[in-house]
Design a protein around this motif. Structure first.
Motif, PDB file in Angstrom:
ATOM      1  N   THR A  38       0.800  -1.228   0.000  1.00  0.00           N
ATOM      2  CA  THR A  38       0.000   0.000   0.000  1.00  0.00           C
ATOM      3  C   THR A  38       0.836   1.284   0.000  1.00  0.00           C
ATOM      4  O   THR A  38       0.298   2.363  -0.210  1.00  0.00           O
ATOM      5  CB  THR A  38      -0.932   0.030   1.227  1.00  0.00           C
ATOM      6  N   HIS A  39       2.130   1.172   0.252  1.00  0.00           N
ATOM      7  CA  HIS A  39       3.039   2.319   0.249  1.00  0.00           C
ATOM      8  C   HIS A  39       4.460   1.754   0.225  1.00  0.00           C
ATOM      9  O   HIS A  39       4.647   0.527   0.300  1.00  0.00           O
ATOM     10  CB  HIS A  39       2.801   3.227   1.459  1.00  0.00           C
ATOM     11  N   PRO A  40       5.508   2.586   0.110  1.00  0.00           N
ATOM     12  CA  PRO A  40       6.863   2.054  -0.043  1.00  0.00           C
ATOM     13  C   PRO A  40       7.292   1.035   1.003  1.00  0.00           C
ATOM     14  O   PRO A  40       7.804  -0.039   0.658  1.00  0.00           O
ATOM     15  CB  PRO A  40       7.724   3.318  -0.004  1.00  0.00           C
ATOM     16  N   ALA A  41       7.104   1.332   2.289  1.00  0.00           N
ATOM     17  CA  ALA A  41       7.521   0.380   3.325  1.00  0.00           C
ATOM     18  C   ALA A  41       6.726  -0.918   3.228  1.00  0.00           C
ATOM     19  O   ALA A  41       7.275  -2.014   3.401  1.00  0.00           O
ATOM     20  CB  ALA A  41       7.359   1.007   4.705  1.00  0.00           C
ATOM     21  N   SER A  42       5.443  -0.799   2.940  1.00  0.00           N
ATOM     22  CA  SER A  42       4.583  -1.968   2.779  1.00  0.00           C
ATOM     23  C   SER A  42       5.028  -2.811   1.587  1.00  0.00           C
ATOM     24  O   SER A  42       5.039  -4.049   1.646  1.00  0.00           O
ATOM     25  CB  SER A  42       3.132  -1.505   2.601  1.00  0.00           C
ATOM     26  N   ASN A  43       5.416  -2.156   0.509  1.00  0.00           N
ATOM     27  CA  ASN A  43       5.884  -2.877  -0.677  1.00  0.00           C
ATOM     28  C   ASN A  43       7.150  -3.681  -0.380  1.00  0.00           C
ATOM     29  O   ASN A  43       7.287  -4.834  -0.819  1.00  0.00           O
ATOM     30  CB  ASN A  43       6.160  -1.900  -1.818  1.00  0.00           C
ATOM     31  N   ARG A  44       8.055  -3.096   0.360  1.00  0.00           N
ATOM     32  CA  ARG A  44       9.295  -3.787   0.668  1.00  0.00           C
ATOM     33  C   ARG A  44       9.064  -4.950   1.627  1.00  0.00           C
ATOM     34  O   ARG A  44       9.676  -6.020   1.480  1.00  0.00           O
ATOM     35  CB  ARG A  44      10.329  -2.792   1.215  1.00  0.00           C
ATOM     36  N   LYS A  45       8.162  -4.764   2.571  1.00  0.00           N
ATOM     37  CA  LYS A  45       7.809  -5.860   3.482  1.00  0.00           C
ATOM     38  C   LYS A  45       7.115  -6.979   2.698  1.00  0.00           C
ATOM     39  O   LYS A  45       7.347  -8.174   2.959  1.00  0.00           O
ATOM     40  CB  LYS A  45       6.891  -5.331   4.593  1.00  0.00           C
ATOM     41  N   THR A  46       6.297  -6.614   1.743  1.00  0.00           N
ATOM     42  CA  THR A  46       5.608  -7.603   0.910  1.00  0.00           C
ATOM     43  C   THR A  46       6.614  -8.462   0.153  1.00  0.00           C
ATOM     44  O   THR A  46       6.469  -9.695   0.078  1.00  0.00           O
ATOM     45  CB  THR A  46       4.666  -6.886  -0.075  1.00  0.00           C
ATOM     46  N   LEU A  47       7.641  -7.838  -0.408  1.00  0.00           N
ATOM     47  CA  LEU A  47       8.683  -8.587  -1.114  1.00  0.00           C
ATOM     48  C   LEU A  47       9.428  -9.524  -0.168  1.00  0.00           C
ATOM     49  O   LEU A  47       9.753 -10.666  -0.532  1.00  0.00           O
ATOM     50  CB  LEU A  47       9.654  -7.628  -1.790  1.00  0.00           C
ATOM     51  N   GLU A  48       9.698  -9.065   1.052  1.00  0.00           N
ATOM     52  CA  GLU A  48      10.372  -9.900   2.050  1.00  0.00           C
ATOM     53  C   GLU A  48       9.530 -11.130   2.383  1.00  0.00           C
ATOM     54  O   GLU A  48      10.054 -12.255   2.461  1.00  0.00           O
ATOM     55  CB  GLU A  48      10.628  -9.096   3.327  1.00  0.00           C
ATOM     56  N   LEU A  49       8.235 -10.923   2.563  1.00  0.00           N
ATOM     57  CA  LEU A  49       7.339 -12.033   2.898  1.00  0.00           C
ATOM     58  C   LEU A  49       7.270 -13.048   1.764  1.00  0.00           C
ATOM     59  O   LEU A  49       7.279 -14.263   1.990  1.00  0.00           O
ATOM     60  CB  LEU A  49       5.941 -11.504   3.220  1.00  0.00           C
ATOM     61  N   ALA A  50       7.198 -12.553   0.532  1.00  0.00           N
ATOM     62  CA  ALA A  50       7.118 -13.443  -0.626  1.00  0.00           C
ATOM     63  C   ALA A  50       8.401 -14.254  -0.788  1.00  0.00           C
ATOM     64  O   ALA A  50       8.366 -15.401  -1.254  1.00  0.00           O
ATOM     65  CB  ALA A  50       6.833 -12.639  -1.886  1.00  0.00           C
ATOM     66  N   LYS A  51       9.519 -13.660  -0.414  1.00  0.00           N
ATOM     67  CA  LYS A  51      10.798 -14.367  -0.496  1.00  0.00           C
ATOM     68  C   LYS A  51      10.914 -15.420   0.602  1.00  0.00           C
ATOM     69  O   LYS A  51      11.450 -16.519   0.382  1.00  0.00           O
ATOM     70  CB  LYS A  51      11.946 -13.357  -0.379  1.00  0.00           C
ATOM     71  N   LYS A  52      10.376 -15.124   1.772  1.00  0.00           N
ATOM     72  CA  LYS A  52      10.500 -16.022   2.927  1.00  0.00           C
ATOM     73  C   LYS A  52       9.494 -17.166   2.893  1.00  0.00           C
ATOM     74  O   LYS A  52       9.827 -18.297   3.269  1.00  0.00           O
ATOM     75  CB  LYS A  52      10.326 -15.217   4.222  1.00  0.00           C
ATOM     76  N   TYR A  53       8.266 -16.881   2.446  1.00  0.00           N
ATOM     77  CA  TYR A  53       7.188 -17.884   2.495  1.00  0.00           C
ATOM     78  C   TYR A  53       6.720 -18.227   1.079  1.00  0.00           C
ATOM     79  O   TYR A  53       6.146 -17.375   0.395  1.00  0.00           O
ATOM     80  CB  TYR A  53       6.002 -17.350   3.296  1.00  0.00           C
ATOM     81  N   PRO A  54       6.909 -19.463   0.637  1.00  0.00           N
ATOM     82  CA  PRO A  54       6.482 -19.856  -0.718  1.00  0.00           C
ATOM     83  C   PRO A  54       4.993 -19.629  -0.983  1.00  0.00           C
ATOM     84  O   PRO A  54       4.604 -19.376  -2.129  1.00  0.00           O
ATOM     85  CB  PRO A  54       6.820 -21.353  -0.769  1.00  0.00           C
ATOM     86  N   ILE A  55       4.164 -19.687   0.053  1.00  0.00           N
ATOM     87  CA  ILE A  55       2.716 -19.508  -0.125  1.00  0.00           C
ATOM     88  C   ILE A  55       2.370 -18.063  -0.486  1.00  0.00           C
ATOM     89  O   ILE A  55       1.319 -17.786  -1.066  1.00  0.00           O
ATOM     90  CB  ILE A  55       1.947 -19.942   1.151  1.00  0.00           C
ATOM     91  N   MET A  56       3.275 -17.132  -0.155  1.00  0.00           N
ATOM     92  CA  MET A  56       3.001 -15.711  -0.353  1.00  0.00           C
ATOM     93  C   MET A  56       3.476 -15.242  -1.724  1.00  0.00           C
ATOM     94  O   MET A  56       4.583 -15.548  -2.159  1.00  0.00           O
ATOM     95  CB  MET A  56       3.710 -14.890   0.720  1.00  0.00           C
ATOM     96  N   LYS A  57       2.627 -14.496  -2.419  1.00  0.00           N
ATOM     97  CA  LYS A  57       2.962 -13.868  -3.695  1.00  0.00           C
ATOM     98  C   LYS A  57       2.873 -12.355  -3.509  1.00  0.00           C
ATOM     99  O   LYS A  57       2.080 -11.871  -2.703  1.00  0.00           O
ATOM    100  CB  LYS A  57       2.007 -14.322  -4.803  1.00  0.00           C
ATOM    101  N   ALA A  58       3.647 -11.630  -4.280  1.00  0.00           N
ATOM    102  CA  ALA A  58       3.723 -10.177  -4.083  1.00  0.00           C
ATOM    103  C   ALA A  58       2.950  -9.394  -5.128  1.00  0.00           C
ATOM    104  O   ALA A  58       3.062  -9.648  -6.326  1.00  0.00           O
ATOM    105  CB  ALA A  58       5.181  -9.724  -4.088  1.00  0.00           C
ATOM    106  N   ALA A  59       2.159  -8.439  -4.639  1.00  0.00           N
ATOM    107  CA  ALA A  59       1.587  -7.383  -5.473  1.00  0.00           C
ATOM    108  C   ALA A  59       2.052  -6.073  -4.850  1.00  0.00           C
ATOM    109  O   ALA A  59       1.895  -5.869  -3.645  1.00  0.00           O
ATOM    110  CB  ALA A  59       0.068  -7.453  -5.498  1.00  0.00           C
ATOM    111  N   LEU A  60       2.647  -5.211  -5.641  1.00  0.00           N
ATOM    112  CA  LEU A  60       3.138  -3.930  -5.129  1.00  0.00           C
ATOM    113  C   LEU A  60       2.241  -2.807  -5.639  1.00  0.00           C
ATOM    114  O   LEU A  60       1.811  -2.829  -6.790  1.00  0.00           O
ATOM    115  CB  LEU A  60       4.582  -3.688  -5.581  1.00  0.00           C
ATOM    116  N   GLY A  61       1.971  -1.847  -4.777  1.00  0.00           N
ATOM    117  CA  GLY A  61       1.080  -0.769  -5.195  1.00  0.00           C
ATOM    118  C   GLY A  61       1.235   0.483  -4.368  1.00  0.00           C
ATOM    119  O   GLY A  61       2.196   0.644  -3.612  1.00  0.00           O
ATOM    120  N   TYR A  62       0.273   1.377  -4.535  1.00  0.00           N
ATOM    121  CA  TYR A  62       0.229   2.619  -3.766  1.00  0.00           C
ATOM    122  C   TYR A  62      -1.245   2.928  -3.519  1.00  0.00           C
ATOM    123  O   TYR A  62      -1.968   3.310  -4.437  1.00  0.00           O
ATOM    124  CB  TYR A  62       0.898   3.770  -4.529  1.00  0.00           C
ATOM    125  N   TYR A  63      -1.686   2.721  -2.282  1.00  0.00           N
ATOM    126  CA  TYR A  63      -3.077   2.989  -1.912  1.00  0.00           C
ATOM    127  C   TYR A  63      -3.400   4.451  -2.237  1.00  0.00           C
ATOM    128  O   TYR A  63      -2.580   5.339  -1.982  1.00  0.00           O
ATOM    129  CB  TYR A  63      -3.248   2.708  -0.422  1.00  0.00           C
TER     130      TYR A  63
END
Length: 250
Positions: A38-63
């Motif tokens: 939803t914002h820059p910090a959220s996008n970077r955390k999303t990428l971290e989660l997707a890298k750590k957990y195979p079940i997680m996929k990343a969508a990056l955006g700006y609310y």
């Protein structure tokens, strides 16, 4: 075979028990969770989660309401960052417009300018949009429709006549877990072809149980209700929705 195409697992409320939440999701049959930044910090955390957990996929955006809080330079720098991560994401989200929480017309014009740039990015990197459109559903859809971008309308709250128009144009809708108790979402499920439906949680929001935090495992309850409304078995519903996910995002 169950998919949650819109969650916010990067939120602080999930930090303490994320592993437990994801284990419950797996036990419920969830195979993929698209986390929406939803914002820059959220996008970077999303990428971290997707890298750590195979079940997680990343969508990056700006609310939309966050997008207008920063300078144009900061906003465009984040779009460049998203473009640089195009091989690591499955969608651009959460993006769109909001005229429910902020009815200032000048701000809304800023929102539209930001959304237009996001739509152009979607066309450029060929990633679908996950669209927030609260209080301005027709305007948001018309902006998407004027492009070549693929889009899913997240948590759609517009009129049935507009939903039918959007469906007739071939676009998709994601149905949140509160479909089990929301007459408007039940009506939307009946209206739209099964091939144009996804399931989402918007976790931690829109729980099937009032006043309780939502999580991906609850998608199982959505499947039951959608199957009932469509006259399918739960297995048929899961299979159809998983095929939708594969066609649209992968």
């Amino acid at each position: 075979m169950i998919v949650d195409i819109h969650a916010h697992m990067d939120y602080e409320s999930f930090e303490k028990d994320l592993d437990e939440v994801l284990n419950r999701a797996k036990q419920a049959g969830v195979s993929a969770i698209i986390n929406n930044g939803t914002h820059p910090a959220s996008n970077r955390k999303t990428l971290e989660l997707a890298k750590k957990y195979p079940i997680m996929k990343a969508a990056l955006g700006y609310y939309p309401l966050h997008a207008i809080e920063v300078s144009q330079e900061e906003f465009e720098n984040e779009l460049k960052f998203i473009e640089s991560k195009k091989d690591n994401i499955v969608a651009i989200g959460e993006v769109g417009l909001d005229f429910h929480r902020d009815k200032n017309l000048d701000n809304f014009e800023k929102q539209k300018k930001c959304f237009q740039k996001i739509i152009e990015l979607s066309e450029k990197i060929k990633k679908p949009l996950i669209v927030h459109s609260r209080g301005c559903e027709e305007i948001a859809f018309d902006m998407v429709k004027s492009s070549n971008a693929k889009a899913v309308m997240h948590c759609f709250g517009g009129k049935s006549s507009l939903a039918k128009r959007i469906a007739d144009e071939g676009y998709h809708f994601s149905i949140p877990c509160n479909v089990v108790r929301s007459k408007s979402f039940q009506k939307l499920v009946k209206l739209v072809n099964i091939n144009q439906i996804f399931t989402e949680t918007d976790a931690p929001y829109l729980s099937p149980i009032p006043e309780k935090s939502n999580e991906p495992a609850n998608i199982k309850e959505s499947i039951k209700k959608i199957a009932e409304l469509k006259g399918f078995t739960e297995e048929e519903t899961e299979n159809n929705l998983f095929l939708n996910y594969q066609r649209f995002f992968l």
